[in-house]
Motif scaffolding. Sequence first.
Motif, PDB file in Angstrom:
ATOM      1  N   GLY A   1       0.821  -1.213   0.000  1.00  0.00           N
ATOM      2  CA  GLY A   1       0.000   0.000   0.000  1.00  0.00           C
ATOM      3  C   GLY A   1       0.847   1.251   0.000  1.00  0.00           C
ATOM      4  N   MET A   2       1.908   1.262   0.796  1.00  0.00           N
ATOM      5  CA  MET A   2       2.803   2.426   0.831  1.00  0.00           C
ATOM      6  C   MET A   2       3.401   2.694  -0.536  1.00  0.00           C
ATOM      7  SD  MET A   2       4.832   1.954   4.456  1.00  0.00           S
ATOM      8  CE  MET A   2       5.922   3.324   4.133  1.00  0.00           C
TER       9      MET A   2
ATOM     10  N   TYR B   1      -3.753   7.518  -3.833  1.00  0.00           N
ATOM     11  CA  TYR B   1      -4.734   6.655  -3.171  1.00  0.00           C
ATOM     12  C   TYR B   1      -5.799   6.152  -4.143  1.00  0.00           C
ATOM     13  CZ  TYR B   1      -8.295   5.173   0.195  1.00  0.00           C
ATOM     14  OH  TYR B   1      -9.217   4.453   0.904  1.00  0.00           O
ATOM     15  N   ALA B   2      -6.328   7.040  -4.959  1.00  0.00           N
ATOM     16  CA  ALA B   2      -7.440   6.679  -5.837  1.00  0.00           C
ATOM     17  C   ALA B   2      -7.050   5.592  -6.832  1.00  0.00           C
ATOM     18  CB  ALA B   2      -7.950   7.915  -6.577  1.00  0.00           C
TER      19      ALA B   2
ATOM     20  N   GLY C   1      -5.411   2.337   4.180  1.00  0.00           N
ATOM     21  CA  GLY C   1      -4.852   3.677   4.001  1.00  0.00           C
ATOM     22  C   GLY C   1      -4.447   4.310   5.320  1.00  0.00           C
ATOM     23  N   LEU C   2      -5.260   4.131   6.351  1.00  0.00           N
ATOM     24  CA  LEU C   2      -4.918   4.686   7.666  1.00  0.00           C
ATOM     25  C   LEU C   2      -3.725   3.964   8.275  1.00  0.00           C
ATOM     26  CD1 LEU C   2      -8.499   5.310   9.080  1.00  0.00           C
ATOM     27  CD2 LEU C   2      -6.826   7.038   8.377  1.00  0.00           C
ATOM     28  N   ALA C   3      -3.608   2.652   8.047  1.00  0.00           N
ATOM     29  CA  ALA C   3      -2.429   1.912   8.516  1.00  0.00           C
ATOM     30  C   ALA C   3      -1.172   2.410   7.813  1.00  0.00           C
ATOM     31  CB  ALA C   3      -2.619   0.416   8.274  1.00  0.00           C
ATOM     32  N   VAL C   4      -1.311   2.713   6.524  1.00  0.00           N
ATOM     33  CA  VAL C   4      -0.183   3.283   5.778  1.00  0.00           C
ATOM     34  C   VAL C   4       0.187   4.651   6.345  1.00  0.00           C
ATOM     35  CG1 VAL C   4       0.480   4.259   3.531  1.00  0.00           C
ATOM     36  CG2 VAL C   4      -0.574   1.991   3.649  1.00  0.00           C
ATOM     37  N   LEU C   5      -0.823   5.465   6.656  1.00  0.00           N
ATOM     38  CA  LEU C   5      -0.552   6.776   7.252  1.00  0.00           C
ATOM     39  C   LEU C   5       0.199   6.647   8.572  1.00  0.00           C
ATOM     40  CD1 LEU C   5      -3.707   9.058   6.805  1.00  0.00           C
ATOM     41  CD2 LEU C   5      -1.401   9.417   5.923  1.00  0.00           C
ATOM     42  N   GLU C   6      -0.198   5.683   9.392  1.00  0.00           N
ATOM     43  CA  GLU C   6       0.505   5.464  10.663  1.00  0.00           C
ATOM     44  C   GLU C   6       1.968   5.109  10.425  1.00  0.00           C
ATOM     45  OE1 GLU C   6      -1.558   2.598  13.018  1.00  0.00           O
ATOM     46  OE2 GLU C   6      -3.400   3.775  13.095  1.00  0.00           O
ATOM     47  N   ARG C   7       2.215   4.254   9.444  1.00  0.00           N
ATOM     48  CA  ARG C   7       3.596   3.870   9.122  1.00  0.00           C
ATOM     49  C   ARG C   7       4.386   5.072   8.603  1.00  0.00           C
ATOM     50  NH1 ARG C   7       5.470  -1.121   8.044  1.00  0.00           N
ATOM     51  NH2 ARG C   7       3.999  -1.641   9.703  1.00  0.00           N
ATOM     52  N   LEU C   8       3.776   5.859   7.728  1.00  0.00           N
ATOM     53  CA  LEU C   8       4.439   7.057   7.217  1.00  0.00           C
ATOM     54  C   LEU C   8       4.722   8.046   8.341  1.00  0.00           C
ATOM     55  CD1 LEU C   8       2.396   7.626   3.933  1.00  0.00           C
ATOM     56  CD2 LEU C   8       4.782   6.889   4.086  1.00  0.00           C
ATOM     57  N   HIS C   9       3.795   8.143   9.280  1.00  0.00           N
ATOM     58  CA  HIS C   9       3.984   9.006  10.444  1.00  0.00           C
ATOM     59  C   HIS C   9       5.191   8.548  11.256  1.00  0.00           C
ATOM     60  CE1 HIS C   9       2.062  10.716  14.383  1.00  0.00           C
ATOM     61  NE2 HIS C   9       3.123  11.404  14.011  1.00  0.00           N
ATOM     62  N   ASP C  10       5.312   7.249  11.484  1.00  0.00           N
ATOM     63  CA  ASP C  10       6.464   6.709  12.218  1.00  0.00           C
ATOM     64  C   ASP C  10       7.770   7.036  11.499  1.00  0.00           C
ATOM     65  OD1 ASP C  10       4.737   5.647  14.092  1.00  0.00           O
ATOM     66  OD2 ASP C  10       4.805   3.601  13.276  1.00  0.00           O
TER      67      ASP C  10
ATOM     68  N   PHE D   1      -8.891  11.081   7.037  1.00  0.00           N
ATOM     69  CA  PHE D   1      -7.551  11.308   6.505  1.00  0.00           C
ATOM     70  C   PHE D   1      -7.110  12.739   6.778  1.00  0.00           C
ATOM     71  CE2 PHE D   1      -8.056   7.338   4.421  1.00  0.00           C
ATOM     72  CZ  PHE D   1      -6.844   6.964   3.881  1.00  0.00           C
ATOM     73  N   ARG D   2      -7.997  13.698   6.523  1.00  0.00           N
ATOM     74  CA  ARG D   2      -7.625  15.108   6.701  1.00  0.00           C
ATOM     75  C   ARG D   2      -7.195  15.384   8.138  1.00  0.00           C
ATOM     76  NH1 ARG D   2      -9.130  19.787   8.604  1.00  0.00           N
ATOM     77  NH2 ARG D   2     -11.039  18.977   9.535  1.00  0.00           N
ATOM     78  N   LEU D   3      -7.966  14.888   9.086  1.00  0.00           N
ATOM     79  CA  LEU D   3      -7.642  15.135  10.484  1.00  0.00           C
ATOM     80  C   LEU D   3      -6.322  14.476  10.883  1.00  0.00           C
ATOM     81  CD1 LEU D   3     -11.199  14.760  12.063  1.00  0.00           C
ATOM     82  CD2 LEU D   3      -9.878  16.878  11.787  1.00  0.00           C
TER      83      LEU D   3
END
Length: 197
Positions: free
Chosen positions: A15-16, A24-25, A54-63, A123-125
């Motif tokens: 996903g990343m 994403y789309a 997508g949210l799991a990917v965001l968490e990984r990107l955040h890390d 996602f925005r938040l």
Amino acid sequence: MGRTSDAKERLIQSGMELLHAGGYARAGVQEICTRAGVRKGSFYHFFASKSALGLAVLERLHDESSRLLAEALAPDLPPEGRIARLFDRAAEIQELFLTETGAVRGCPLGNLTLEMSNEDETFRLYLTRVLRETIHHIEKVIAPREESTIMAEAILSLLEGAILLAKAENDPAVIRRMGEMAARILMATCSSTSPPP
């Protein structure tokens, strides 16, 4: 006894890669599964939806972003040197993408912010929180200065803008140039706010 499945991790990595490469789309569940070597049924065992992945990917990107910030902003240099190093690290990442794929890919968090902020409130938040944390890290480096929060916002804006321009021109050198400019702005701000001797 069989080994613990790494299917979930492979799906997140897939996903990343696909979200960063095409957004994403464009990243479909089947394509994500195929790239990860995971059956579609297994996808839904781990994630209720593409949005959940997508949210799991965001968490990984955040890390990953937090680690990069910690390294780049480590307190072994004066503030302007640390800010310049942050831009240098961003340039190095884009140079690696350019070498491996022939294209500057841009900041994955920045790309997702542009694509998803008007499409998905969750996602925005999440992205807003990550960006605000980044601003806070930069602010800690440059404080105490007048309007240090606004200055930190300006530095992040300059960084993300530089990455966007580098993506448009397919040339990471612009990121280093803007890093030099950010350092000069910081030094000028410091000298202009210092009390007279």
